[in-house]
Design a protein around this motif. Structure first.
Motif, mmCIF file in Angstrom:
data_model
loop_
_atom_site.group_PDB
_atom_site.id
_atom_site.type_symbol
_atom_site.label_atom_id
_atom_site.label_comp_id
_atom_site.label_asym_id
_atom_site.label_seq_id
_atom_site.Cartn_x
_atom_site.Cartn_y
_atom_site.Cartn_z
ATOM 1 N N GLU A 81 0.835 -1.207 0.000
ATOM 2 C CA GLU A 81 0.000 0.000 0.000
ATOM 3 C C GLU A 81 0.873 1.261 0.000
ATOM 4 N N ARG A 82 1.931 1.238 0.822
ATOM 5 C CA ARG A 82 2.772 2.442 0.975
ATOM 6 C C ARG A 82 3.629 2.711 -0.259
ATOM 7 N N ILE A 83 4.127 1.653 -0.928
ATOM 8 C CA ILE A 83 4.948 1.913 -2.124
ATOM 9 C C ILE A 83 4.072 2.540 -3.210
ATOM 10 N N ILE A 183 12.340 9.391 -2.395
ATOM 11 C CA ILE A 183 11.377 9.427 -1.308
ATOM 12 C C ILE A 183 10.837 8.070 -0.921
ATOM 13 N N LYS A 184 10.393 7.968 0.278
ATOM 14 C CA LYS A 184 9.557 6.859 0.684
ATOM 15 C C LYS A 184 8.402 7.561 1.376
ATOM 16 N N ALA A 185 7.285 7.660 0.698
ATOM 17 C CA ALA A 185 6.116 8.368 1.217
ATOM 18 C C ALA A 185 6.457 9.779 1.677
ATOM 19 N N GLY A 186 7.203 10.500 0.862
ATOM 20 C CA GLY A 186 7.377 11.925 1.122
ATOM 21 C C GLY A 186 8.693 12.336 1.737
ATOM 22 N N LEU A 187 9.508 11.377 2.177
ATOM 23 C CA LEU A 187 10.767 11.755 2.816
ATOM 24 C C LEU A 187 11.881 11.806 1.799
ATOM 25 N N ASN A 188 12.856 12.613 2.096
ATOM 26 C CA ASN A 188 13.976 12.712 1.186
ATOM 27 C C ASN A 188 15.242 12.236 1.878
ATOM 28 N N TYR A 189 15.688 11.052 1.501
ATOM 29 C CA TYR A 189 16.849 10.463 2.166
ATOM 30 C C TYR A 189 18.146 11.160 1.772
ATOM 31 N N ALA A 190 18.255 11.625 0.516
ATOM 32 C CA ALA A 190 19.487 12.298 0.102
ATOM 33 C C ALA A 190 19.718 13.538 0.964
ATOM 34 N N GLU A 219 9.634 14.896 15.443
ATOM 35 C CA GLU A 219 9.184 14.191 14.245
ATOM 36 C C GLU A 219 9.659 12.734 14.289
ATOM 37 N N GLU A 220 10.848 12.478 13.781
ATOM 38 C CA GLU A 220 11.385 11.112 13.791
ATOM 39 C C GLU A 220 12.887 11.191 13.602
ATOM 40 N N THR A 221 13.548 10.059 13.421
ATOM 41 C CA THR A 221 14.984 10.073 13.127
ATOM 42 C C THR A 221 15.167 9.747 11.641
ATOM 43 N N GLY A 222 16.415 9.618 11.207
ATOM 44 C CA GLY A 222 16.697 9.399 9.794
ATOM 45 C C GLY A 222 16.174 8.074 9.254
ATOM 46 N N GLY A 223 16.053 7.073 10.113
ATOM 47 C CA GLY A 223 15.626 5.766 9.627
ATOM 48 C C GLY A 223 14.606 5.075 10.515
ATOM 49 N N ALA A 224 13.971 5.820 11.421
ATOM 50 C CA ALA A 224 13.006 5.180 12.336
ATOM 51 C C ALA A 224 12.102 6.227 12.966
ATOM 52 N N ASN A 225 10.917 5.795 13.388
ATOM 53 C CA ASN A 225 9.989 6.644 14.146
ATOM 54 C C ASN A 225 10.351 6.595 15.636
ATOM 55 N N PHE A 226 9.853 7.556 16.386
ATOM 56 C CA PHE A 226 10.019 7.541 17.849
ATOM 57 C C PHE A 226 8.859 6.841 18.528
ATOM 58 N N ILE A 243 6.154 12.649 8.682
ATOM 59 C CA ILE A 243 7.045 11.524 8.997
ATOM 60 C C ILE A 243 6.588 10.297 8.207
ATOM 61 N N LEU A 244 7.495 9.328 8.121
ATOM 62 C CA LEU A 244 7.151 8.091 7.425
ATOM 63 C C LEU A 244 6.118 7.338 8.274
ATOM 64 N N PRO A 245 5.012 6.938 7.680
ATOM 65 C CA PRO A 245 4.021 6.189 8.467
ATOM 66 C C PRO A 245 4.512 4.756 8.730
ATOM 67 N N SER A 246 5.283 4.624 9.796
ATOM 68 C CA SER A 246 5.967 3.362 10.103
ATOM 69 C C SER A 246 4.995 2.220 10.378
ATOM 70 N N ILE A 247 5.228 1.122 9.708
ATOM 71 C CA ILE A 247 4.417 -0.085 9.909
ATOM 72 C C ILE A 247 4.719 -0.671 11.292
ATOM 73 N N THR A 248 5.984 -0.582 11.693
ATOM 74 C CA THR A 248 6.375 -1.078 13.018
ATOM 75 C C THR A 248 5.660 -0.274 14.103
ATOM 76 N N ARG A 249 5.647 1.043 13.951
ATOM 77 C CA ARG A 249 4.981 1.884 14.953
ATOM 78 C C ARG A 249 3.488 1.581 15.028
ATOM 79 N N CYS A 283 11.745 3.035 16.413
ATOM 80 C CA CYS A 283 11.123 1.826 15.866
ATOM 81 C C CYS A 283 11.037 1.856 14.348
ATOM 82 N N GLY A 284 11.267 0.698 13.764
ATOM 83 C CA GLY A 284 11.214 0.559 12.310
ATOM 84 C C GLY A 284 11.602 -0.857 11.929
ATOM 85 N N THR A 285 11.469 -1.166 10.652
ATOM 86 C CA THR A 285 11.840 -2.496 10.189
ATOM 87 C C THR A 285 13.306 -2.779 10.498
ATOM 88 N N ALA A 286 14.174 -1.841 10.136
ATOM 89 C CA ALA A 286 15.603 -2.033 10.362
ATOM 90 C C ALA A 286 15.946 -1.883 11.844
HETATM 91 N N1 PLP Z 1 11.092 6.429 9.373
HETATM 92 C C1 PLP Z 1 12.018 6.371 8.409
HETATM 93 C C2 PLP Z 1 12.625 7.640 7.947
HETATM 94 C C3 PLP Z 1 12.381 5.134 7.846
HETATM 95 O O1 PLP Z 1 13.299 5.078 6.876
HETATM 96 C C4 PLP Z 1 11.778 3.963 8.336
HETATM 97 C C5 PLP Z 1 12.126 2.675 7.791
HETATM 98 O O2 PLP Z 1 11.425 2.031 7.114
HETATM 99 C C6 PLP Z 1 10.817 4.077 9.348
HETATM 100 C C7 PLP Z 1 10.508 5.313 9.846
HETATM 101 C C8 PLP Z 1 10.131 2.858 9.905
HETATM 102 O O3 PLP Z 1 9.118 2.384 9.060
HETATM 103 P P1 PLP Z 1 8.717 0.859 9.046
HETATM 104 O O4 PLP Z 1 8.343 0.511 10.440
HETATM 105 O O5 PLP Z 1 7.567 0.796 8.126
HETATM 106 O O6 PLP Z 1 9.900 0.097 8.590
#
Ligand code: PLP
Ligand code: COI
Length: 340
Positions: A81-83, A183-190, A219-226, A243-249, A283-286
């Motif tokens: 859904e998110r992709i 982007i992944k749902a609006g975020l800019n990793y670069a 908000e969140e960190t570079g690769g995870a939600n709080f 913020i990325l709508p984290s599935i883990t969160r 929290c996040g997948t990684a």
């Molecule tokens: N926020 C960012 C910026 C991420 O890159 C990720 C990783 O996917 C997440 C949050 C956590 O999202 P998810 O729990 O869907 O992996």
């Protein structure tokens, strides 16, 4: 079938080339059937839209070996859904119903020898991505696309395993000036690369980004939600549409309520109230749930009562329940576990 001869327990979060990857191509307005391929290299025209205007989106999920030896993934329907939301935002074609999960199943099945064994602490990270592949020089979307999935076995995202992290409040924004980018749902990793290198150079594991409009909200960190735990034992996570709508969160909120009987809510969280929290985690997948022991706000240290030695008690319960569900030790809510 034999698992690869790898010291699974010593894996960090890095890229290891596995045997197979998935590729589907979009041309003349439709996706082809898709296939499993062996070549890890991608050859594209120099003027491909992905190179010139970064027209690409990605997802991240994991495959696990359960205690009884099955290979499973966690809630891939939400990644599907998110992709599609990410793709639509970058004027890319979405994937038809079923294509994403079918592709994930095929590529994990092909690489089953690379799925780390149960109890090893490692998992197979699955990285689907879509990119614009034909040449464009004026600013416009591509007409041709590739949907690919690579897989790589991974261990913990942060060095030091489950040791609490020290992070800092960031002065940087991740937002690109006019919203283009990877982007992944609006975020800019670069746009976050400068901030993460700067944080690491100064001894911090991550950046706590604040909302760019007021710079007062977490908000969140570079690769995870709080995820925070208040002093009266409530689980709270920042509510924000930047913020990325984290599935883990989202899963942890449900786990907190339904498995642990805790109160849990998404709401705005100000930087000001972080000092009053009992526990903090990323929290996040990684990241799974990586505990935070300390937040440095421009020299002022906010230390959580859970300390720098171990996860806070509620964070630990959330962690054990979530990973128990993911690895088949605890009964999952309907539809969360998809068998390969
Ligand atoms: N926020 C960012 C910026 C991420 O890159 C990720 C990783 O996917 C997440 C949050 C956590 O999202 P998810 O729990 O869907 O992996
Ligand atoms: C994930 O957890 O899947 C992420 O995307 C985090 C990071 C590797 C970017």
């Amino acid at each position: 079938m034999a698992k690869k001869d790898i010291d699974w327990g010593s894996l960090g979060f890095g890229y290891i080339e596995t045997d197979y990857r998935y590729l589907a191509s979009f041309k003349d307005g439709k996706w082809d059937e898709g296939q499993i391929i062996t070549d890890p290299n991608v050859t594209l025209n120099e003027c491909a839209c992905v190179f010139q205007y970064a027209q690409t989106v990605f997802e991240g999920l994991k495959a696990y070996t359960t205690e009884d030896g099955r290979t499973v993934t966690f809630r891939p329907d939400l990644n599907a859904e998110r992709i599609n939301q990410s793709a639509a935002r970058l004027q890319m074609p979405t994937l038809p119903e079923g294509m994403f999960i079918d592709a994930v199943k095929k590529v994990v099945k092909a690489n089953e020898d690379w799925v780390p064994p149960f109890g090893s602490g490692a998992s197979l990270y699955v990285r689907p991505y879509i990119m614009g592949t034909n040449a464009v020089i004026g600013v416009k979307p591509a007409d041709e696309y590739q949907f690919r999935i690579l897989t790589t076995p991974v261990g913990p995202y942060f060095k030091g395993g489950a040791k609490p992290l020290t992070i800092r409040v960031s002065d940087f924004d991740r937002a690109a000036p006019n919203g283009t980018g990877h982007i992944k749902a609006g975020l800019n990793y670069a746009m976050s690369l400068y901030a993460i290198v700067d944080a690491h150079e100064k001894g911090f594991a991550e950046n706590m980004y604040l909302d760019s409009a007021t710079r007062t909200k977490v908000e969140e960190t570079g690769g995870a939600n709080f995820l925070f735990v208040t002093r009266d034992g409530k689980v709270v996570t920042p509510k924000s549409n930047t913020i990325l709508p984290s599935i883990t969160r989202r899963s942890l909120i449900q786990v907190a309520k339904e498995y642990l009987g805790l109160e849990a809510e998404e709401r705005e969280i100000t930087l000001e109230e972080v000092k009053d929290m009992a526990e903090c985690g990323l929290c996040g997948t990684a990241a799974v749930i990586s505990p935070v022991g300390k937040v440095n706000d421009h020299g002022t240290e906010i230390c959580f009562p859970s300390g720098m030695d171990e996860m806070g008690p509620i964070t630990k319960k959330l962690y054990d329940t979530l990973t128990g569900i993911q690895m088949g030790k605890i009964k999952a809510p309907e539809g969360w576990i998809v068998e390969i």
